[in-house]
Write a protein that holds these residues in place. Structure first.
Motif, PDB file in Angstrom:
ATOM      1  N   ALA A 177       0.828  -1.221   0.000  1.00 37.34           N
ATOM      2  CA  ALA A 177       0.000   0.000   0.000  1.00 37.34           C
ATOM      3  C   ALA A 177       0.854   1.258   0.000  1.00 37.34           C
ATOM      4  CB  ALA A 177      -0.968  -0.009   1.183  1.00 37.34           C
ATOM      5  N   ILE A 178       1.919   1.259  -0.781  1.00 39.61           N
ATOM      6  CA  ILE A 178       2.745   2.468  -0.910  1.00 39.61           C
ATOM      7  C   ILE A 178       2.861   2.921  -2.362  1.00 39.61           C
ATOM      8  CG2 ILE A 178       4.887   1.083  -0.834  1.00 39.61           C
ATOM      9  CD1 ILE A 178       6.311   3.578   0.238  1.00 39.61           C
ATOM     10  N   LEU A 179       2.842   1.974  -3.318  1.00 33.00           N
ATOM     11  CA  LEU A 179       3.165   2.374  -4.700  1.00 33.00           C
ATOM     12  C   LEU A 179       2.111   3.290  -5.312  1.00 33.00           C
ATOM     13  CD1 LEU A 179       4.719  -0.962  -5.982  1.00 33.00           C
ATOM     14  CD2 LEU A 179       5.894   1.235  -5.713  1.00 33.00           C
ATOM     15  N   HIS A 180       0.875   3.269  -4.780  1.00 31.15           N
ATOM     16  CA  HIS A 180      -0.127   4.195  -5.343  1.00 31.15           C
ATOM     17  C   HIS A 180       0.162   5.645  -4.941  1.00 31.15           C
ATOM     18  CE1 HIS A 180      -2.238   1.762  -2.045  1.00 31.15           C
ATOM     19  NE2 HIS A 180      -1.799   2.849  -1.444  1.00 31.15           N
ATOM     20  N   PHE A 181       1.136   5.851  -4.059  1.00 29.70           N
ATOM     21  CA  PHE A 181       1.545   7.230  -3.748  1.00 29.70           C
ATOM     22  C   PHE A 181       2.714   7.676  -4.628  1.00 29.70           C
ATOM     23  CE2 PHE A 181      -0.249   5.641   0.310  1.00 29.70           C
ATOM     24  CZ  PHE A 181      -1.340   6.487   0.358  1.00 29.70           C
ATOM     25  N   ILE A 182       3.170   6.799  -5.486  1.00 28.02           N
ATOM     26  CA  ILE A 182       4.297   7.131  -6.363  1.00 28.02           C
ATOM     27  C   ILE A 182       3.743   7.430  -7.758  1.00 28.02           C
ATOM     28  CG2 ILE A 182       6.538   6.391  -7.261  1.00 28.02           C
ATOM     29  CD1 ILE A 182       6.462   6.591  -4.180  1.00 28.02           C
ATOM     30  N   MET A 183       3.906   8.686  -8.146  1.00 26.60           N
ATOM     31  CA  MET A 183       3.387   9.133  -9.439  1.00 26.60           C
ATOM     32  C   MET A 183       4.246   8.569 -10.576  1.00 26.60           C
ATOM     33  SD  MET A 183       0.800  10.942  -8.561  1.00 26.60           S
ATOM     34  CE  MET A 183       0.644   9.694  -7.322  1.00 26.60           C
ATOM     35  N   ASP A 184       3.668   8.517 -11.757  1.00 23.61           N
ATOM     36  CA  ASP A 184       4.411   8.005 -12.910  1.00 23.61           C
ATOM     37  C   ASP A 184       5.692   8.804 -13.138  1.00 23.61           C
ATOM     38  OD1 ASP A 184       2.314   6.281 -13.137  1.00 23.61           O
ATOM     39  OD2 ASP A 184       1.475   7.189 -14.955  1.00 23.61           O
ATOM     40  N   ALA A 185       5.625  10.116 -12.875  1.00 19.09           N
ATOM     41  CA  ALA A 185       6.797  10.966 -13.102  1.00 19.09           C
ATOM     42  C   ALA A 185       7.969  10.568 -12.212  1.00 19.09           C
ATOM     43  CB  ALA A 185       6.432  12.424 -12.838  1.00 19.09           C
ATOM     44  N   ASP A 186       7.685   9.846 -11.126  1.00 20.31           N
ATOM     45  CA  ASP A 186       8.757   9.413 -10.218  1.00 20.31           C
ATOM     46  C   ASP A 186       9.225   7.993 -10.530  1.00 20.31           C
ATOM     47  OD1 ASP A 186       9.108  11.751  -8.661  1.00 20.31           O
ATOM     48  OD2 ASP A 186       7.198  11.345  -7.655  1.00 20.31           O
ATOM     49  N   ASP A 187       8.823   7.482 -11.679  1.00 18.24           N
ATOM     50  CA  ASP A 187       9.362   6.227 -12.195  1.00 18.24           C
ATOM     51  C   ASP A 187       9.165   5.034 -11.233  1.00 18.24           C
ATOM     52  OD1 ASP A 187      10.656   4.432 -13.834  1.00 18.24           O
ATOM     53  OD2 ASP A 187      12.675   5.064 -13.246  1.00 18.24           O
ATOM     54  N   PRO A 188       7.916   4.734 -10.875  1.00 15.88           N
ATOM     55  CA  PRO A 188       7.706   3.647  -9.908  1.00 15.88           C
ATOM     56  C   PRO A 188       8.270   2.302 -10.370  1.00 15.88           C
ATOM     57  CG  PRO A 188       5.642   4.287 -10.965  1.00 15.88           C
ATOM     58  CD  PRO A 188       6.641   5.321 -11.337  1.00 15.88           C
ATOM     59  N   TYR A 189       8.188   2.028 -11.681  1.00 18.38           N
ATOM     60  CA  TYR A 189       8.693   0.723 -12.154  1.00 18.38           C
ATOM     61  C   TYR A 189      10.226   0.672 -12.048  1.00 18.38           C
ATOM     62  CZ  TYR A 189       3.915   0.243 -13.727  1.00 18.38           C
ATOM     63  OH  TYR A 189       2.539   0.174 -13.741  1.00 18.38           O
TER      64      TYR A 189
END
Ligand SMILES: C[S@@+](CC[C@H](N)C(=O)[O-])C[C@H]1O[C@@H](n2cnc3c(N)ncnc32)[C@H](O)[C@@H]1O
Length: 281
Positions: free
Chosen positions: A171-183
């Motif tokens: 329950a943390i990755l939904h706080f990471i925007m695409d611009a911050d390169d979650p993958y």
């Protein structure tokens, strides 16, 4: 029930470090509110209620998320013999915490907790209650800077990264925007884990939601100033690229290896959260 071992911080302002801004909602404190904890403020409660007004099962979702996390780490400890864990996005301590679950399997288990919210740092003492045979550490750091986490002296002192490790991104990755390169971030962490390690991941999705519910939650998050990125099943599955999902693969958090949980299990729509555990080859 969350239990950080302290009375409500709201009524103990002397313990509030200046970097804690209580006038805006924070994910850790809003989550604590939904869980029924006492480490939240009016802005967090207002933000929590705004989501609950359109998605009333949000409290079921967060409780099921904790249950999923506990089942997943117990599985890794009991069935796969994993004895060390890196839990990024720990949240305000909520019993049972990861070290309590895995040290019940083997008291020598070791856990490193990481979060970037100063409120979690205030309560870190409750995470440092390791059994004498094991160890726990708390690192105040940001998931978006994985190298800082991986090279932190407290991590290197506590974990042996040549040994299989449970990497928790719950329950943390939904706080990471695409611009911050979650993958890319997940890839760098996964790449630092030795073969035999496992990723435990959960993530909120709008897949089972009517579009108007999704739009209203999105608006509530934006109004609260909490960046939030729902991801589809396909987008969730991308976090597992190159990994070996443990059966039954991607599931609702309420049903992943939940045979021993009390029926009836909440529906997919009640939790709107995917969960998975995957081996790192
Ligand atoms: C919803 S809580 C989940 C807590 C716990 N993992 C669980 O599932 O019960 C999300 C946590 O992630 C933390 N978090 C959000 N973004 C973060 C980031 N970029 N780096 C580190 N922690 C972050 C928040 O402060 C919060 O404590």
């Amino acid at each position: 029930m969350p239990d950080s071992g302290f009375r409500s911080i709201e009524h103990d302002p002397g313990r509030l470090p200046p970097e804690i801004n209580t006038s805006v909602a924070h994910p850790a404190r809003r989550y604590d509110y939904w869980l029924g904890g006492k480490d939240n403020f009016p802005a967090d409660r207002e933000a929590g209620e705004a989501v609950a007004a359109v998605f009333p099962s949000v409290r079921i979702g967060v409780l099921e998320n904790r249950r999923f996390m506990c089942r997943a780490v117990r599985f890794l400890a009991r069935e796969l013999g994993i004895r060390q864990f890196l839990d990024i996005g720990t949240g305000i301590p909520t019993s049972p915490n990861v070290h309590e679950v895995v040290q019940a399997v083997d008291p020598a288990s070791r856990v490193v907790y990481v979060d970037n919210d100063p409120i979690v740092l205030v309560h870190a003492r409750a995470l440092l209650t390791s059994s004498p045979e094991g160890a726990t550490a708390y690192i105040d750091a940001d998931l978006r800077e994985p190298e800082k986490i991986l090279n932190h002296p407290d991590l290197l002192r506590t974990l042996d990264l040549s040994q299989p490790t449970g990497l928790l991104l719950v329950a943390i990755l939904h706080f990471i925007m695409d611009a911050d390169d979650p993958y890319g971030v997940v890839g760098r962490l996964v790449g630092a884990m030795p073969s035999g390690s496992h990723l435990v991941v959960s993530h909120v999705t709008a897949d089972p939601m009517p579009p108007e519910v999704f739009a209203r939650i999105d608006a509530a998050n934006a109004a609260a100033g909490i960046p939030f990125r729902f991801r589809t099943r396909e987008e969730f599955a991308r976090f597992l690229d190159g990994l070996e999902p443990v059966p039954p693969g991607i599931q609702s958090i309420a049903t992943w290896r939940a045979e021993d949980e009390p029926p009836p299990r909440p529906s997919v729509a009640d939790t709107a959260t995917y969960g998975a555990v995957a081996g790192i080859p």
